[in-house]
Motif scaffolding. Structure first.
Motif, PDB file in Angstrom:
ATOM      1  N   VAL A   1       9.885 -29.125 -21.705  1.00  0.00           N
ATOM      2  CA  VAL A   1      10.009 -29.662 -23.067  1.00  0.00           C
ATOM      3  C   VAL A   1      10.866 -30.924 -22.991  1.00  0.00           C
ATOM      4  O   VAL A   1      11.977 -30.890 -22.448  1.00  0.00           O
ATOM      5  CB  VAL A   1      10.677 -28.632 -24.006  1.00  0.00           C
ATOM      6  CG1 VAL A   1      10.900 -29.238 -25.389  1.00  0.00           C
ATOM      7  CG2 VAL A   1       9.832 -27.374 -24.109  1.00  0.00           C
ATOM      8  N   ARG A   2      10.337 -32.032 -23.498  1.00  0.00           N
ATOM      9  CA  ARG A   2      11.141 -33.273 -23.534  1.00  0.00           C
ATOM     10  C   ARG A   2      12.138 -33.154 -24.677  1.00  0.00           C
ATOM     11  O   ARG A   2      11.753 -32.777 -25.794  1.00  0.00           O
ATOM     12  CB  ARG A   2      10.239 -34.490 -23.754  1.00  0.00           C
ATOM     13  CG  ARG A   2       9.336 -34.812 -22.573  1.00  0.00           C
ATOM     14  CD  ARG A   2       8.288 -35.825 -22.945  1.00  0.00           C
ATOM     15  NE  ARG A   2       7.408 -35.297 -23.984  1.00  0.00           N
ATOM     16  CZ  ARG A   2       6.958 -35.995 -25.025  1.00  0.00           C
ATOM     17  NH1 ARG A   2       7.288 -37.262 -25.182  1.00  0.00           N
ATOM     18  NH2 ARG A   2       6.162 -35.431 -25.920  1.00  0.00           N
ATOM     19  N   PHE A   3      13.406 -33.430 -24.409  1.00  0.00           N
ATOM     20  CA  PHE A   3      14.389 -33.376 -25.488  1.00  0.00           C
ATOM     21  C   PHE A   3      15.432 -34.467 -25.322  1.00  0.00           C
ATOM     22  O   PHE A   3      15.664 -34.970 -24.217  1.00  0.00           O
ATOM     23  CB  PHE A   3      15.063 -31.999 -25.577  1.00  0.00           C
ATOM     24  CG  PHE A   3      15.907 -31.613 -24.388  1.00  0.00           C
ATOM     25  CD1 PHE A   3      17.245 -31.984 -24.308  1.00  0.00           C
ATOM     26  CD2 PHE A   3      15.367 -30.857 -23.353  1.00  0.00           C
ATOM     27  CE1 PHE A   3      18.026 -31.623 -23.219  1.00  0.00           C
ATOM     28  CE2 PHE A   3      16.146 -30.494 -22.261  1.00  0.00           C
ATOM     29  CZ  PHE A   3      17.473 -30.872 -22.193  1.00  0.00           C
ATOM     30  N   GLN A   4      16.033 -34.824 -26.449  1.00  0.00           N
ATOM     31  CA  GLN A   4      17.088 -35.831 -26.466  1.00  0.00           C
ATOM     32  C   GLN A   4      18.170 -35.338 -27.417  1.00  0.00           C
ATOM     33  O   GLN A   4      17.879 -34.944 -28.548  1.00  0.00           O
ATOM     34  CB  GLN A   4      16.509 -37.162 -26.972  1.00  0.00           C
ATOM     35  CG  GLN A   4      17.519 -38.282 -27.062  1.00  0.00           C
ATOM     36  CD  GLN A   4      16.893 -39.543 -27.663  1.00  0.00           C
ATOM     37  OE1 GLN A   4      15.666 -39.627 -27.839  1.00  0.00           O
ATOM     38  NE2 GLN A   4      17.724 -40.507 -27.990  1.00  0.00           N
ATOM     39  N   GLU A   5      19.417 -35.315 -26.954  1.00  0.00           N
ATOM     40  CA  GLU A   5      20.526 -34.923 -27.825  1.00  0.00           C
ATOM     41  C   GLU A   5      21.080 -36.153 -28.540  1.00  0.00           C
ATOM     42  O   GLU A   5      21.252 -37.213 -27.932  1.00  0.00           O
ATOM     43  CB  GLU A   5      21.625 -34.262 -26.993  1.00  0.00           C
ATOM     44  CG  GLU A   5      21.205 -32.921 -26.405  1.00  0.00           C
ATOM     45  CD  GLU A   5      22.358 -32.226 -25.705  1.00  0.00           C
ATOM     46  OE1 GLU A   5      22.597 -32.548 -24.518  1.00  0.00           O
ATOM     47  OE2 GLU A   5      23.016 -31.390 -26.356  1.00  0.00           O
ATOM     48  N   ILE A   6      21.344 -36.000 -29.825  1.00  0.00           N
ATOM     49  CA  ILE A   6      21.896 -37.082 -30.649  1.00  0.00           C
ATOM     50  C   ILE A   6      23.083 -36.496 -31.417  1.00  0.00           C
ATOM     51  O   ILE A   6      22.965 -35.425 -32.026  1.00  0.00           O
ATOM     52  CB  ILE A   6      20.834 -37.632 -31.631  1.00  0.00           C
ATOM     53  CG1 ILE A   6      19.636 -38.193 -30.856  1.00  0.00           C
ATOM     54  CG2 ILE A   6      21.442 -38.696 -32.550  1.00  0.00           C
ATOM     55  CD1 ILE A   6      18.463 -38.634 -31.742  1.00  0.00           C
ATOM     56  N   HIS A   7      24.216 -37.180 -31.389  1.00  0.00           N
ATOM     57  CA  HIS A   7      25.422 -36.593 -31.979  1.00  0.00           C
ATOM     58  C   HIS A   7      25.977 -37.364 -33.169  1.00  0.00           C
ATOM     59  O   HIS A   7      27.175 -37.276 -33.449  1.00  0.00           O
ATOM     60  CB  HIS A   7      26.483 -36.393 -30.891  1.00  0.00           C
ATOM     61  CG  HIS A   7      26.079 -35.381 -29.865  1.00  0.00           C
ATOM     62  ND1 HIS A   7      25.739 -34.084 -30.198  1.00  0.00           N
ATOM     63  CD2 HIS A   7      25.898 -35.477 -28.530  1.00  0.00           C
ATOM     64  CE1 HIS A   7      25.391 -33.422 -29.106  1.00  0.00           C
ATOM     65  NE2 HIS A   7      25.467 -34.248 -28.081  1.00  0.00           N
ATOM     66  N   GLY A   8      25.122 -38.087 -33.865  1.00  0.00           N
ATOM     67  CA  GLY A   8      25.602 -38.770 -35.064  1.00  0.00           C
ATOM     68  C   GLY A   8      24.614 -39.822 -35.519  1.00  0.00           C
ATOM     69  O   GLY A   8      23.541 -39.990 -34.919  1.00  0.00           O
ATOM     70  N   PRO A   9      24.946 -40.493 -36.616  1.00  0.00           N
ATOM     71  CA  PRO A   9      24.028 -41.489 -37.166  1.00  0.00           C
ATOM     72  C   PRO A   9      23.930 -42.711 -36.252  1.00  0.00           C
ATOM     73  O   PRO A   9      24.797 -42.942 -35.419  1.00  0.00           O
ATOM     74  CB  PRO A   9      24.684 -41.857 -38.507  1.00  0.00           C
ATOM     75  CG  PRO A   9      26.131 -41.527 -38.342  1.00  0.00           C
ATOM     76  CD  PRO A   9      26.218 -40.396 -37.370  1.00  0.00           C
ATOM     77  N   GLY A  10      22.849 -43.470 -36.425  1.00  0.00           N
ATOM     78  CA  GLY A  10      22.650 -44.680 -35.618  1.00  0.00           C
ATOM     79  C   GLY A  10      21.185 -44.883 -35.329  1.00  0.00           C
ATOM     80  O   GLY A  10      20.330 -44.132 -35.826  1.00  0.00           O
ATOM     81  N   PRO A  11      20.866 -45.891 -34.517  1.00  0.00           N
ATOM     82  CA  PRO A  11      19.455 -46.225 -34.247  1.00  0.00           C
ATOM     83  C   PRO A  11      18.672 -45.080 -33.616  1.00  0.00           C
ATOM     84  O   PRO A  11      17.483 -44.921 -33.886  1.00  0.00           O
ATOM     85  CB  PRO A  11      19.545 -47.409 -33.281  1.00  0.00           C
ATOM     86  CG  PRO A  11      20.950 -47.890 -33.330  1.00  0.00           C
ATOM     87  CD  PRO A  11      21.810 -46.799 -33.875  1.00  0.00           C
TER      88      PRO A  11
END
Ligand code: CP
Length: 306
Positions: A203-213
């Protein structure tokens, strides 16, 4: 299917069978219910508070003509768990009922119940998994997006403690071409065990920890935005993102693609603004109705094999 304990026990064939049965249950509800489970008894054992799951299971049992017995006041009832008589309680309930629906905050208890129970045990959440919630979530995606392979999902909120999100990840990992954006405060990420599992299942995944592009891009590309609330006590670290950064409001809604769906397992506190409710992308009330069909299907499948 002897019990429903965790998402990993399901394969795609069984999921498809549950979905087909749920389609039929929608018709049963439209006809005013059935008597298929007449004479059968479901015990509703909730050692932690619940509104939706408990009422959904109880309604499902009644709509199939069955009966429900349940405990009141889960806080005092939970003393039973700490006094070491849990297995005795399950053995006792085996004499009174044909199926147990169990919610307990200790994830291990549902497995202990299944070990001593000769009647089916259904995990009603409260611990690290909430398989029936995730199954109804998957069904909602399946119906709205017309399939699950290739689906891209933003999972946003408290990913450390949401059993529904964890179970949904396990379910999605069974399908091909899945993309996940895991959006949470830095201190509430999805567990390492599950990240490792997703990696192992390609499974392709990306962690994001807040607002932004990165978050804006994820919202513009996702087929599904699956929201959960942050804990009430959440306080941002110094310069960390506020609650507002993870809230779906009209500004965030503008970023979400026109044919995406927005989901939430409920209860919702402040993670989705009420103005979003009238948007056609809001699917959280549809989830509740799909949940009834899924739980009717599970009860019928579990009890008809007894
Ligand atoms: N979705 C859900 O599990 O809600 P309850 O806690 O009210 O059962």
């Amino acid at each position: 299917m002897d019990h429903v304990l965790r998402a990993q026990q399901f394969d795609k064939k069984l999921i498809a069978q549950v979905f087909d049965a749920a389609d039929e249950m929608e018709k049963v509800v439209a006809r005013g219910g059935s008597e298929e489970l007449r004479g059968r008894i479901m015990a509703s054992l909730f050692y932690a508070v619940s509104t939706r799951t408990r009422l959904s299971f109880e309604s499902a049992m009644h709509r199939l003509g069955g009966n429900v017995i349940s405990t009141e006041n889960p806080q005092s009832f939970s003393d039973f768990a700490s006094s070491g008589h849990f297995e005795d309680t399950i053995s006792m309930v085996n004499q009174y009922a044909d199926l147990i629906v169990l919610r307990h905050p200790d994830s291990g208890l549902v497995y202990r119940a299944a070990d001593v129970s000769s009647i089916p045990v259904v995990n009603a959440g409260g611990g690290d998994q909430h398989p029936t919630q995730a199954l109804l979530d998957l069904y909602t995606i399946y119906r709205a997006i017309d399939g699950i392979d290739g689906v891209s999902v933003v999972l946003m909120g408290d990913l450390s403690h949401s059993g529904a999100s964890r179970s949904l990840c396990y379910f999605l990992a069974k399908y091909s071409g899945i993309k996940l954006w895991l959006v949470s405060p830095n201190e509430l990420p999805l567990g390492e065990d599950l990240l490792e599992y997703l990696g192992r299942h390609e499974v392709r995944f990306q962690e994001i920890h807040g607002p932004g592009p990165e978050l804006d891009d994820a919202l513009k590309r996702a087929d599904v935005v699956y929201q959960t609330d942050l804990p009430q006590e959440y306080a941002p670290a110094e310069n960390g993102p506020t609650r507002q950064a993870f809230r779906i409001d009209p500004d965030m809604l503008r970023l979400i693609r026109e044919r995406a769906i927005i989901m939430h397992p409920f209860p919702r506190v402040d993670s989705i603004a009420p103005e979003v409710d009238s948007d056609p992308r809001a699917h959280y009330f549809q989830q509740i109705s799909n949940g009834l069909s899924i739980r009717m299907a599970l009860l019928q499948m579990l009890l008809s094999s007894q």
